[in-house]
Write an enzyme that holds these catalytic residues in place. Structure first.
Site, PDB file in Angstrom:
ATOM      1  N   HIS A 188      44.344  27.586  -6.572  1.00 49.69           N
ATOM      2  CA  HIS A 188      42.942  27.201  -6.735  1.00 49.69           C
ATOM      3  C   HIS A 188      42.149  28.286  -7.457  1.00 49.69           C
ATOM      4  O   HIS A 188      42.577  29.444  -7.549  1.00 49.69           O
ATOM      5  CB  HIS A 188      42.318  26.926  -5.361  1.00 49.69           C
ATOM      6  CG  HIS A 188      42.334  28.137  -4.467  1.00 49.69           C
ATOM      7  ND1 HIS A 188      41.438  29.176  -4.577  1.00 49.69           N
ATOM      8  CD2 HIS A 188      43.176  28.483  -3.464  1.00 49.69           C
ATOM      9  CE1 HIS A 188      41.699  30.100  -3.685  1.00 49.69           C
ATOM     10  NE2 HIS A 188      42.771  29.714  -2.988  1.00 49.69           N
TER      11      HIS A 188
ATOM     12  N   GLU B 163      46.748  27.121   3.395  1.00 46.60           N
ATOM     13  CA  GLU B 163      47.028  28.554   3.425  1.00 46.60           C
ATOM     14  C   GLU B 163      47.364  28.993   4.846  1.00 46.60           C
ATOM     15  O   GLU B 163      47.103  28.295   5.835  1.00 46.60           O
ATOM     16  CB  GLU B 163      45.806  29.324   2.890  1.00 46.60           C
ATOM     17  CG  GLU B 163      45.939  30.831   2.834  1.00 46.60           C
ATOM     18  CD  GLU B 163      47.129  31.305   2.002  1.00 46.60           C
ATOM     19  OE1 GLU B 163      48.270  31.150   2.488  1.00 46.60           O
ATOM     20  OE2 GLU B 163      46.913  31.834   0.902  1.00 46.60           O
TER      21      GLU B 163
END
Length: 487
Positions: free
Chosen positions: A291, A367
């Site tokens: 990202h 994550e």
């Protein structure tokens, strides 16, 4: 002195949906005999007609140059296409306004000197060979196969007057194309192991160049190990980065210290190396996009799945748009799967808007949960939780303070997500928008590397990596930390 060579390139591309599943085809033709010297075709995933047509042109010009590498400026290529847009834009008569077309046109123009290439628009009925190649490629992609020249019938029953409208000196009587192609197919079938550039299949009698070696851009080479007391702000680990932009890789445990504990590998980890009968069919290709930046990225703070779930910063949004433009120009992505965290969903949405695709969310791509370390810098963690940090750096089974996830736990859920995605999208190209830990874990597992390899990789914000997974369980790392699209 270079010998003058003249060839005709016919190219086409198509999209079933515009945008939709797309492919291109191109053929290099001897203008004196009308016989094909080389063919190229490829399924490129979801793309528009215009992108596919430009990709066909690029493939045709590349094939022509590869056939006569020593011709230099003496090579003359006459391009014939039924795309008025491509012909007029490449001839310089129409401006190129669409942002997705500009890089493709530039790429085509850079293959050969402009003075060596001429362009001609022809009716679709006169471009049947390239059109059929494109459709064969799209059919192969639909069926999860790779287009093969040996099975192609694109050159059969093509118009006998294919060169009749070409201007001098390209004019010439056509040869027996059907017979020539039949001989070519037989020769290719007898020598399937012959080397040839990917997507380019020279015909018998053509000068066959050496296969080009494609060097994937790889950045972030392994950094020398540093002492655990590295300056505050250093990336806490290559696998569990606190969302850094360009930060030093955190130290691996000293090799003289206790060895890193060996965590059990996920049961479904793809095997490495080639077996006795490898599956060379179309792989599931996972394109791994980290990202874009958040406000925490330049501060080098731990930012996992247990923190504030920050949004993209202005820089991160710009990075997402640049990545979107890159994938739109390539036209290869067919599916998009994202981590559930906001920064990934925002990055994925920017790409999806360009490609006209939906975004699917997989919880396994989130994550690491960094527990009590969320929002802290590496230096702050060392000051407040020094013993826990030391243990975390020494063993993949150690978790961050306060109930976070260990590297071993992350590897387990990431491998499960990988297996789901590979099974669901076999033979397709899937963009995974995710984080540092999942991406490096996928790369590590594909390489069969030990857990400490997580400390030897670096991933920049909005960087691109790629791993291909074949039907026999083999995996191939194709790209790591490419940021060229951001420049």
């Amino acid at each position: 002195m270079s010998v003058a060579r003249q060839v005709v390139v016919e190219a086409d591309g198509g999209s079933r949906g515009n945008p939709g599943p797309a492919g291109y085809g191109a053929v290099v033709i001897d203008p004196a005999t009308g016989e094909p010297l080389a063919e190229a075709a490829e399924y490129i995933g979801v793309a528009t007609n215009n992108v596919a047509e430009y990709r066909g042109l690029i493939a045709g010009l590349t094939a022509a140059k590869a056939l006569f590498p020593d011709a230099g400026d003496a090579l003359r290529v006459h391009v014939r296409m039924d795309s008025k847009l491509v012909v007029e834009q490449m001839s310089g008569r129409w401006k190129i306004k669409h942002p997705d077309m500009k890089p493709l046109a530039a790429r085509a123009a850079a293959i050969l000197p402009p003075s060596s290439v001429t362009y001609e628009w022809i009716p679709r009925a006169q471009n049947k060979h390239a059109d059929r190649l494109a459709n064969e490629a799209m059919d192969a992609g639909r069926d999860g196969r790779t287009w093969e020249a040996s099975a192609s019938t694109a050159a059969l029953d093509t118009p006998s007057a294919r060169t009749a409208s070409a201007p001098p000196p390209v004019q010439g009587p056509p040869g027996d194309q059907a017979a020539g192609v039949a001989r070519a197919r037989a020769a290719l079938a007898a020598a399937r192991g012959a080397a040839a550039p990917e997507g380019l299949f020279p015909m018998p009698g053509a000068q066959e160049p050496e296969p080009p070696v494609e060097a994937a851009p790889v950045t972030g080479a392994a950094a020398p190990a540093a002492e655990p007391s590295a300056a505050p702000g250093a990336e806490p680990s290559a696998a569990a980065a606190p969302e850094p932009s360009e930060a030093p890789v955190a130290p691996a445990p000293d090799s003289s210290a206790a060895p890193v504990a060996s965590a059990p590998e996920p049961a479904a980890t793809p095997q490495t190396g080639w077996g006795s009968a490898p599956d060379l069919g179309a792989p599931a290709t996972l394109v791994l996009l980290r990202h874009g930046e958040t406000a925490l990225t330049p501060q080098k703070r731990f930012s996992g799945s247990g923190g504030t779930d920050p949004e993209l910063s202005a820089t991160g949004r710009d990075q997402a748009e640049r990545a979107a433009a890159h994938f739109a120009a390539l036209g290869t992505v067919q599916e998009i799967v994202s981590s559930p965290l906001r920064r990934c969903r925002e990055t994925a949405a920017a790409v999806a808007a360009r490609l006209g695709l939906d975004v699917h969310v997989d919880e396994g791509l989130r994550e690491t949960d960094f527990g009590a370390w969320e929002g802290l810098t590496f230096g702050e963690v060392r000051e407040r939780h020094g013993d826990d940090l030391t243990a975390w750096l020494a063993s993949p089974d150690a978790a961050p303070t306060g109930g976070g996830e260990s590297f071993a736990e992350v590897a387990g859920r990431v491998a499960a997500a990988r297996d789901r995605i590979v099974a669901r999208y076999a033979g397709r190209t899937v963009l995974l928008v995710t984080h540092v830990t999942p991406i490096k874990t996928l790369v590590r597992l594909a390489l069969g590397a030990p857990p400490e390899a997580l400390f030897r990789m670096e991933l920049s914000a909005a960087s691109i990596s790629a791993v291909a997974y074949y039907g026999d369980g083999n995996a191939s790392v194709r790209l790591l930390n490419d940021t060229s699209h951001l420049r």
